[in-house]
Write an enzyme that holds these catalytic residues in place. Structure first.
Site, PDB file in Angstrom:
ATOM      1  N   LYS A  31      17.754 -12.063  19.358  1.00 13.31           N
ATOM      2  CA  LYS A  31      17.688 -10.604  19.509  1.00 13.31           C
ATOM      3  C   LYS A  31      16.948  -9.962  18.337  1.00 13.31           C
ATOM      4  O   LYS A  31      16.133  -9.053  18.521  1.00 13.31           O
ATOM      5  CB  LYS A  31      19.098 -10.018  19.622  1.00 13.31           C
ATOM      6  N   SER A  60      34.597 -23.920   2.474  1.00 13.27           N
ATOM      7  CA  SER A  60      34.601 -22.483   2.190  1.00 13.27           C
ATOM      8  C   SER A  60      35.599 -21.749   3.072  1.00 13.27           C
ATOM      9  O   SER A  60      36.261 -20.813   2.635  1.00 13.27           O
ATOM     10  CB  SER A  60      33.197 -21.903   2.393  1.00 13.27           C
ATOM     11  N   LYS A  64      38.849 -19.674   1.683  1.00 15.24           N
ATOM     12  CA  LYS A  64      39.017 -18.262   2.002  1.00 15.24           C
ATOM     13  C   LYS A  64      40.362 -18.015   2.676  1.00 15.24           C
ATOM     14  O   LYS A  64      41.034 -17.010   2.398  1.00 15.24           O
ATOM     15  CB  LYS A  64      37.873 -17.768   2.886  1.00 15.24           C
ATOM     16  N   ASP A  83      33.158 -14.028   8.747  1.00 15.85           N
ATOM     17  CA  ASP A  83      31.784 -14.389   8.382  1.00 15.85           C
ATOM     18  C   ASP A  83      31.512 -15.883   8.526  1.00 15.85           C
ATOM     19  O   ASP A  83      30.698 -16.443   7.789  1.00 15.85           O
ATOM     20  CB  ASP A  83      31.484 -13.931   6.951  1.00 15.85           C
ATOM     21  N   GLU A 150      28.527 -12.093  11.568  1.00 16.69           N
ATOM     22  CA  GLU A 150      28.281 -11.079  10.550  1.00 16.69           C
ATOM     23  C   GLU A 150      26.784 -11.001  10.284  1.00 16.69           C
ATOM     24  O   GLU A 150      26.140 -12.019  10.019  1.00 16.69           O
ATOM     25  CB  GLU A 150      29.008 -11.414   9.241  1.00 16.69           C
ATOM     26  N   ALA A 162      21.666 -10.746  -5.130  1.00 17.53           N
ATOM     27  CA  ALA A 162      22.869 -11.316  -4.514  1.00 17.53           C
ATOM     28  C   ALA A 162      22.890 -12.834  -4.644  1.00 17.53           C
ATOM     29  O   ALA A 162      23.956 -13.439  -4.814  1.00 17.53           O
ATOM     30  CB  ALA A 162      22.951 -10.907  -3.045  1.00 17.53           C
ATOM     31  N   GLU A 165      24.008 -13.564  -8.142  1.00 16.46           N
ATOM     32  CA  GLU A 165      25.436 -13.285  -8.285  1.00 16.46           C
ATOM     33  C   GLU A 165      26.258 -14.413  -7.652  1.00 16.46           C
ATOM     34  O   GLU A 165      27.286 -14.840  -8.197  1.00 16.46           O
ATOM     35  CB  GLU A 165      25.795 -11.953  -7.631  1.00 16.46           C
TER      36      GLU A 165
END
Length: 217
Positions: A31, A60, A64, A83, A150, A162, A165
């Site tokens: 899309k 991960s 989380k 996510d 996400e 980002a 970071e």
């Protein structure tokens, strides 16, 4: 996302859930590509620099879940981790971010669940990005499964910041020295100034071209 009961059976359930998320990434990625092609065809302008997609690793996901106080089950993974499937759309200018977000939100077969505008409201660390949580229907032989993806939309400069970071966060496990966090915040301010200056310069170029076209006519 609700997984049909027939898939909640032992070993195959993890594989099935990942299959659903991978399918959702393909749907949303296509899309985004079509929107970019349409924009380039109509406006002779390409708003997207590049697109990245990924499925969150099992490690991960477990980290989380534990961080938020949930047991490591597939049911909790599907319900509480938004996510797992992620698409990052990187643009040249901040104006492209909101334009693309609006275009994505108008897709009839996507449902926008939530929006987090970290551009207008940056995180304390200085992080900036535009997040959209959407669901996309995945059509299977036994029914339809609405699956979460996400979408992060940001500029090249925001993406560079980002990325740095993220590396620092994992290197220090979220406890970076104060001077590094302070310098990172300072860099976030520089990134904001760069984005504003580049947008202003791009608008000046467009205006100059238009003035030149009028003179030539």
């Amino acid at each position: 996302m609700e997984v049909p009961d027939k898939f909640n059976e032992g070993v195959t359930s993890w594989e099935t859930v990942i299959f659903l998320y991978n399918s959702a990434l393909k749907e949303v990625g296509t899309k985004v590509e079509i929107l970019n092609d349409e924009f380039r065809h109509i406006h002779k302008y390409n708003p997207i620099e590049y697109v990245k997609s990924r499925i969150k690793s099992p490690e991960s996901i477990v980290k989380k879940l534990k961080r938020h106080g949930y047991e490591s089950t597939i049911d909790n993974m599907v319900k509480h981790i938004n996510d797992i499937a992620g698409i990052r759309v990187v643009c040249s200018f901040t104006s492209d971010i909101y334009r693309l977000a609006e275009m994505i939100g108008r897709q009839n077969d996507l449902t926008v669940v939530s929006i987090k505008d970290y551009i207008k409201n940056p995180k304390d660390s200085g992080y900036k990005s535009y997040h959209m949580l959407v669901t996309v229907p995945i059509f299977l032989t036994d029914g339809v499964v609405d699956t979460k993806v996400e979408i992060q939309i940001r500029t090249i400069a925001m993406d560079f910041w980002a990325s740095l970071e993220h590396k620092i966060y994992y290197k220090f496990e979220g406890n970076a020295p104060e001077y590094i966090s302070r310098d990172l915040q300072e860099c976030a301010g520089i990134v904001s100034m760069l984005d504003a200056k580049m947008l202003s310069l791009n608008e000046a170029i467009i205006q100059a071209k238009e003035q030149q076209r009028v003179k030539e006519e």
